[in-house]
Design a protein around this motif. Sequence first.
Motif, short mmCIF file in Angstrom:
data_model
loop_
_atom_site.label_atom_id
_atom_site.label_comp_id
_atom_site.label_asym_id
_atom_site.label_seq_id
_atom_site.Cartn_x
_atom_site.Cartn_y
_atom_site.Cartn_z
N ASN A 180 0.77 -1.14 0.01
CA ASN A 180 -0.17 -0.10 -0.12
C ASN A 180 0.71 1.20 0.00
OD1 ASN A 180 -2.26 -1.38 -0.08
ND2 ASN A 180 -2.36 -1.67 2.23
N ALA A 181 1.90 1.25 0.80
CA ALA A 181 2.75 2.27 0.55
C ALA A 181 3.48 2.54 -0.61
CB ALA A 181 3.78 2.02 1.69
N MET A 182 4.09 1.58 -1.38
CA MET A 182 4.58 1.65 -2.75
C MET A 182 3.32 2.05 -3.65
SD MET A 182 6.71 -1.90 -3.31
CE MET A 182 7.27 -1.52 -4.94
N ASN A 183 2.09 1.79 -3.41
CA ASN A 183 1.18 2.20 -4.12
C ASN A 183 0.84 3.82 -3.86
OD1 ASN A 183 -1.58 3.21 -4.72
ND2 ASN A 183 -2.69 1.56 -3.57
N ALA A 184 0.85 4.24 -2.81
CA ALA A 184 0.78 5.75 -2.53
C ALA A 184 1.95 6.52 -3.05
CB ALA A 184 0.74 5.93 -0.87
N THR A 185 3.31 5.91 -2.67
CA THR A 185 4.48 6.73 -3.23
C THR A 185 4.58 6.69 -4.68
OG1 THR A 185 5.59 5.60 -1.47
CG2 THR A 185 6.95 6.42 -3.22
N ILE A 186 3.95 5.63 -5.29
CA ILE A 186 4.01 5.63 -6.97
C ILE A 186 2.88 6.66 -7.43
CG2 ILE A 186 3.60 4.17 -9.03
CD1 ILE A 186 4.92 1.76 -7.44
N GLY A 187 1.98 6.61 -6.85
CA GLY A 187 0.81 7.49 -7.28
C GLY A 187 1.23 9.03 -7.26
#
Length: 313
Positions: A180-187
């Motif tokens: 989920n953190a990668m999700n947010a970081t990438i977005g």
Amino acid sequence: MKRTSTNIWARPWPLLVLLLSACASSPPQPGSPSVKPAAEGSDADQMAAAALALWGTNASANGSQALNQIQKATQAAPDRPELLWLHLRLCTEVAGCEPEPIEARLRKLDPGSGTVWLGALSRAQARRDARAEAQILDMMTKAAHFNVYWTTLVAKLSPPLSKTPVGTSVAQPMPAPLTNAMNATIGWLSSLTIPAFRAVTLACDEQHVREPETRARCQQVAQALERSDTTLVEGLGLGIEQRLAIANSGAAMQVMDRIQTLRHQNQAAGTVVAAQVEKDKFAEQMIKLMEQLKKEQDVSRAILRWAGQPLTP
């Protein structure tokens, strides 16, 4: 294995954005759990992650706090160009921040980067200063690359972000804080990166490249864009080359082959990512991979080799 229908030219997101669909969540929006600045004694990565999260969750309300956090991060680690790039992008997006001093610092730290001229090009266009625009394009032709430090930022900022409550705004059936953190970081990084390149796309659009000198400059700029460390920017360079190539020529066919290969690698690697069941375990492996490989395109190819998938369409 079903191939994703994502088209990197119609929707120019970097590969790892495909992780978003895999974890069935979305970057937090205003109203998500509140984000706090990094605690005293935090390291540069923790402060940079807090800056990105503050901006990403509510840019209008948290802009000044985000700038304060990223400024502390770059002061703590002054020799890291990826943090200066993030500082520059946040400064550009927050009203009242003057980007020129940050651009000058990044130019000294990474003199081969063409990205340091993107802000100046945008400002010249806003002033309708054609002479300055031509001079800046000339500087861009000398660039060794147009890196945005993509894999480094995702690998460095996702772990500290995973320890905060802002990794997802949607309840998950199976907890996956790192994914989920990668999700947010990438977005959030995508939202900061894409606007930065609008100026060079405009400078080399179909109307401007009719002028011979601009056409020659844009040809060289396109080649530098193709040496970027992310699929997005390489794709922009190939798009300009496609615009410049004579229809049905050998050069046009070569560019199309490269576009098709890049598109295939982007989509096929994204399919592999989306198919993983143990999300956080795979996210950990991807972070290790990104720490070793500084180009997103190399990450894509490594994923395909690991999965036994072809590198060409």
